[in-house]
Structures are given as C-alpha cells and as structure tokens.
Design an enzyme around this catalytic site. Sequence first.
Site, PDB file in Angstrom:
ATOM      1  N   ASP A  52      51.679  96.246  31.795  1.00 29.22           N
ATOM      2  CA  ASP A  52      50.584  96.985  31.817  1.00 29.22           C
ATOM      3  C   ASP A  52      50.474  98.321  31.089  1.00 29.22           C
ATOM      4  OD1 ASP A  52      48.008  97.501  34.103  1.00 29.22           O
ATOM      5  OD2 ASP A  52      49.021  99.328  33.657  1.00 29.22           O
ATOM      6  N   TYR A  57      48.153 105.646  26.874  1.00 26.85           N
ATOM      7  CA  TYR A  57      49.656 106.015  26.999  1.00 26.85           C
ATOM      8  C   TYR A  57      50.316 106.174  25.631  1.00 26.85           C
ATOM      9  CZ  TYR A  57      48.925 104.108  31.977  1.00 26.85           C
ATOM     10  OH  TYR A  57      48.155 103.429  33.058  1.00 26.85           O
ATOM     11  N   LYS A  82      43.961  99.156  28.474  1.00 21.07           N
ATOM     12  CA  LYS A  82      42.960  99.968  29.051  1.00 21.07           C
ATOM     13  C   LYS A  82      42.017 100.848  28.190  1.00 21.07           C
ATOM     14  CE  LYS A  82      45.905 100.585  33.116  1.00 21.07           C
ATOM     15  NZ  LYS A  82      47.020 100.823  32.804  1.00 21.07           N
ATOM     16  N   HIS A 115      39.267 102.385  32.365  1.00 18.73           N
ATOM     17  CA  HIS A 115      40.554 103.203  32.806  1.00 18.73           C
ATOM     18  C   HIS A 115      39.669 104.147  33.918  1.00 18.73           C
ATOM     19  CE1 HIS A 115      44.768 104.790  31.470  1.00 18.73           C
ATOM     20  NE2 HIS A 115      44.510 104.899  32.964  1.00 18.73           N
TER      21      HIS A 115
HETATM   22  P1  NDP Z   1      55.844 103.936  40.133  1.00 17.84           P
HETATM   23  O1  NDP Z   1      55.107 104.459  41.235  1.00 17.84           O
HETATM   24  O2  NDP Z   1      56.716 102.842  39.908  1.00 17.84           O
HETATM   25  O3  NDP Z   1      56.917 105.295  39.613  1.00 17.84           O
HETATM   26  C1  NDP Z   1      57.755 105.410  38.703  1.00 17.84           C
HETATM   27  C2  NDP Z   1      58.771 106.599  38.791  1.00 17.84           C
HETATM   28  O4  NDP Z   1      59.712 106.248  39.945  1.00 17.84           O
HETATM   29  C3  NDP Z   1      59.492 106.909  37.722  1.00 17.84           C
HETATM   30  O5  NDP Z   1      59.929 108.282  37.793  1.00 17.84           O
HETATM   31  C4  NDP Z   1      60.771 106.007  37.831  1.00 17.84           C
HETATM   32  O6  NDP Z   1      61.825 106.793  37.348  1.00 17.84           O
HETATM   33  C5  NDP Z   1      60.941 106.045  39.432  1.00 17.84           C
HETATM   34  N1  NDP Z   1      61.445 104.747  39.731  1.00 17.84           N
HETATM   35  C6  NDP Z   1      61.138 103.318  39.401  1.00 17.84           C
HETATM   36  N2  NDP Z   1      61.979 102.709  40.082  1.00 17.84           N
HETATM   37  C7  NDP Z   1      62.702 103.407  40.860  1.00 17.84           C
HETATM   38  C8  NDP Z   1      63.831 102.971  41.587  1.00 17.84           C
HETATM   39  N3  NDP Z   1      63.930 101.722  41.988  1.00 17.84           N
HETATM   40  N4  NDP Z   1      64.684 103.784  42.319  1.00 17.84           N
HETATM   41  C9  NDP Z   1      63.986 105.395  42.327  1.00 17.84           C
HETATM   42  N5  NDP Z   1      63.196 105.677  41.420  1.00 17.84           N
HETATM   43  C10 NDP Z   1      62.459 104.848  40.837  1.00 17.84           C
HETATM   44  O7  NDP Z   1      55.017 103.900  38.810  1.00 17.84           O
HETATM   45  P2  NDP Z   1      54.042 104.762  38.009  1.00 17.84           P
HETATM   46  O8  NDP Z   1      53.602 106.096  38.750  1.00 17.84           O
HETATM   47  O9  NDP Z   1      54.414 104.884  36.562  1.00 17.84           O
HETATM   48  O10 NDP Z   1      52.756 103.610  38.276  1.00 17.84           O
HETATM   49  C11 NDP Z   1      53.092 102.385  37.774  1.00 17.84           C
HETATM   50  C12 NDP Z   1      52.174 101.880  36.823  1.00 17.84           C
HETATM   51  O11 NDP Z   1      50.768 102.085  37.315  1.00 17.84           O
HETATM   52  C13 NDP Z   1      52.142 102.901  35.469  1.00 17.84           C
HETATM   53  O12 NDP Z   1      53.152 102.932  34.823  1.00 17.84           O
HETATM   54  C14 NDP Z   1      50.758 102.394  34.808  1.00 17.84           C
HETATM   55  O13 NDP Z   1      51.253 101.237  34.120  1.00 17.84           O
HETATM   56  C15 NDP Z   1      50.121 102.267  35.885  1.00 17.84           C
HETATM   57  N6  NDP Z   1      49.113 103.416  36.205  1.00 17.84           N
HETATM   58  C16 NDP Z   1      47.555 103.425  36.242  1.00 17.84           C
HETATM   59  C17 NDP Z   1      46.962 104.498  36.285  1.00 17.84           C
HETATM   60  C18 NDP Z   1      45.421 104.161  36.092  1.00 17.84           C
HETATM   61  O14 NDP Z   1      44.700 105.168  36.269  1.00 17.84           O
HETATM   62  N7  NDP Z   1      44.800 103.011  36.091  1.00 17.84           N
HETATM   63  C19 NDP Z   1      47.360 105.570  36.787  1.00 17.84           C
HETATM   64  C20 NDP Z   1      48.797 105.623  37.223  1.00 17.84           C
HETATM   65  C21 NDP Z   1      49.786 104.466  36.551  1.00 17.84           C
HETATM   66  P3  NDP Z   1      62.461 106.367  36.148  1.00 17.84           P
HETATM   67  O15 NDP Z   1      61.387 105.797  34.992  1.00 17.84           O
HETATM   68  O16 NDP Z   1      63.089 107.593  35.317  1.00 17.84           O
HETATM   69  O17 NDP Z   1      63.532 105.285  36.269  1.00 17.84           O
END
Ligand code: NDP
Length: 291
Positions: A52, A57, A82, A115
């Site tokens: 995704d 991005y 998006k 988006h």
């Molecule tokens: P998450 O809710 O999965 O959170 C990601 C964060 O959590 C990062 O800081 C990561 O750290 C940490 N993390 C991930 N896995 C673990 C774990 N197992 N243990 C501890 N910490 C963890 O993701 P996002 O907020 O990125 O949302 C997911 C996806 O949704 C985005 O990447 C994007 O593709 C989409 N999105 C879409 C939006 C929209 O408007 N349509 C808005 C926001 C997101 P690290 O990377 O340092 O490991």
Amino acid sequence: MSQKTYAGQPVVRLNNGIDIPALGFGVWQIDDQKVCEDTVIKAIRTGYRMIDTAAIYQNEIGVGKAVQNSGVKRDDLFITSKLWVQDHGYEKAKKAFQRTLDRLQLDYLDMYLIHWPYGDFLGSWKAMEELYHEGKIKAIGVCNFTVEKLEELKADSTIIPAVNQIELHPIFQQKELQVYDRENGIATQPWSPLGNGNADLLNNEALKTIAEKYQKTVPQVILRWHLQEGFVVIPKSVTPSRIEENFNVFDFELTEDEMNVVRSLNTDKRLFFDPKDPEWEQKMLHSVADI
Ligand code: NDP
C-alpha cells in the site's frame, strides 16, 4: 486476467469479485526510495503480497524497484496507490494516475484510491471509473470518506468503492462507519492498524495477557483482531524483525471473549487527522506537493 491466489493466503473478496490479501504492507513514512525498496523487498520475501503506497509518500519509485527485484512475479502481487488532493479533477486525475504507473514501472494497478475527499473528487472518480473499465485498475476505492462523502459519491457515480481506507485501531474503531461500509458492500481497510505504534496501545495490560496466552506479541494480537473482524489490514515497519512478526499471525485465533476485550478498548478518539475538520481540509487543499 484470472483471479490471483497469493500463495493461498487469506483474502477478502471485494465487491467487484477481485480478491485482496487480507494482510498487506503499508509504506507511509518510508521517505527514502532506497530504504523503501529494501524494506518492500524484505516484506515480499517474508510473504506479504499486497503493498500500500501513495503518490504523496514519495516512494513509488522505491516500491516499483522492489516489485522488479523481489523475485516474485508482478502478477502475484497486489499493488495499491493513491491519488493526492492536488490532483483532483477528471483531467488531472488521469495524468496523476499515469505518473504513478510510470514511477512504479507498472502497466496496471490492482487498486487505486482517492486519498482524501476534498476538492473535485467526483471528477477524479469519473476518471477512475474509466481507467477501471479500460482494465488499467482492477479495483477503485477511497480513503477517509465519511458516510456523508460516501453518499455524495454514490449519488454521482456508477461504481461503489471497493474499499474505504480509514483510521481504525483498537483505540478508535469507527463502528458506525464500519456498519455503513458493510451494508454497502465496501471493504473497510484500517490505516494505522497498530495506532502508528502508539505506546499506550502496545503496552496495554489486557492485550499483554492475551498475547502471553498464545506466546505472541501485542502487535500480533491486534493484527489478529483486525483479521478476525474481516478487515484488510496494512501494518508498516522498517524493522526486519517486526516485518516478520507482523506477518506471523496466521497460526492462532482469538476467542470471541478476547475479541470483545479488544473491542472494549475503543475510546472513539482519533489519534490523527479528522476528515471533517475544516482546517485540515484547507491545509490539504493548499498543500504544495511536487508529485
Ligand atoms: P502502523 O499502525 O502499522 O504503525 C507503524 C509504526 O508502528 C511504526 O512506527 C513502526 O515502527 C511501529 N511498529 C510496527 N510494527 C511493530 C511491532 N511489531 N512492534 C512495535 N512497533 C511496531 O502503521 P501506519 O501508521 O504506517 O499505517 C499503516 C499504513 O496505512 C501506512 O503505512 C499507509 O500505507 C496507510 N495509511 C494510509 C492513510 C490514508 O490516509 N489513507 C493514513 C495513514 C496510513 P518501525 O517502522 O520503526 O518498525
């Protein structure tokens, strides 16, 4: 094209009959193209088959290189991108879509999403409907649409969105919107499924107790909850061990009582942007993005 099977992974069938892997990989906040390429290659080799991304991005080039270099055939992957707010409108949306394809080095997208529901998103949707009919996009959908915006879209279109990608995690569950999506055949796709790594959520004692029972981690319990709710979920991580951890959720199952424990954590409070906030809307409409 025949239905993709994603190596037998659990899928959700979208309202147009296309299957999407139930667990995918999000790449927001992976700004560097090379880091993005390496991270997505790691994810694909771990087993993720759905990626995704989004024009905003600024990592579509990295995602495209990862698709080329992962060793997995493009047609065995599900790639979503998006359309950014500045590209709304019929003509602009078509051009923006082509730029996205070029950056990804692809000749079709599995899914293309609006988006944010601001500006001339109805014009964009018309362009997306045409691209869908031409076979350049296999499913079209939206993000951050409220019930009101979904109704506005429905009144002026011929295709119901395949998905609505919205902020959704145990702290903020959007139950009303979930029901609307379900009743209208729209798959709910939570963004920030782990609350973007929210510390209170990941240290929650009730979730720790459930995790210990299955010898799993709290993030794995949360992802399992999403899957059992029937959502299409897209955790993000740049950390190789977490990329594996987040994929390793297909060998246990929460009981209904445990599902209810997670459901009970809902506070109805967002951690992020409110689509209905006029200030946020203005900020998005006037954001300057060179994409
Ligand atoms: P998450 O809710 O999965 O959170 C990601 C964060 O959590 C990062 O800081 C990561 O750290 C940490 N993390 C991930 N896995 C673990 C774990 N197992 N243990 C501890 N910490 C963890 O993701 P996002 O907020 O990125 O949302 C997911 C996806 O949704 C985005 O990447 C994007 O593709 C989409 N999105 C879409 C939006 C929209 O408007 N349509 C808005 C926001 C997101 P690290 O990377 O340092 O490991």
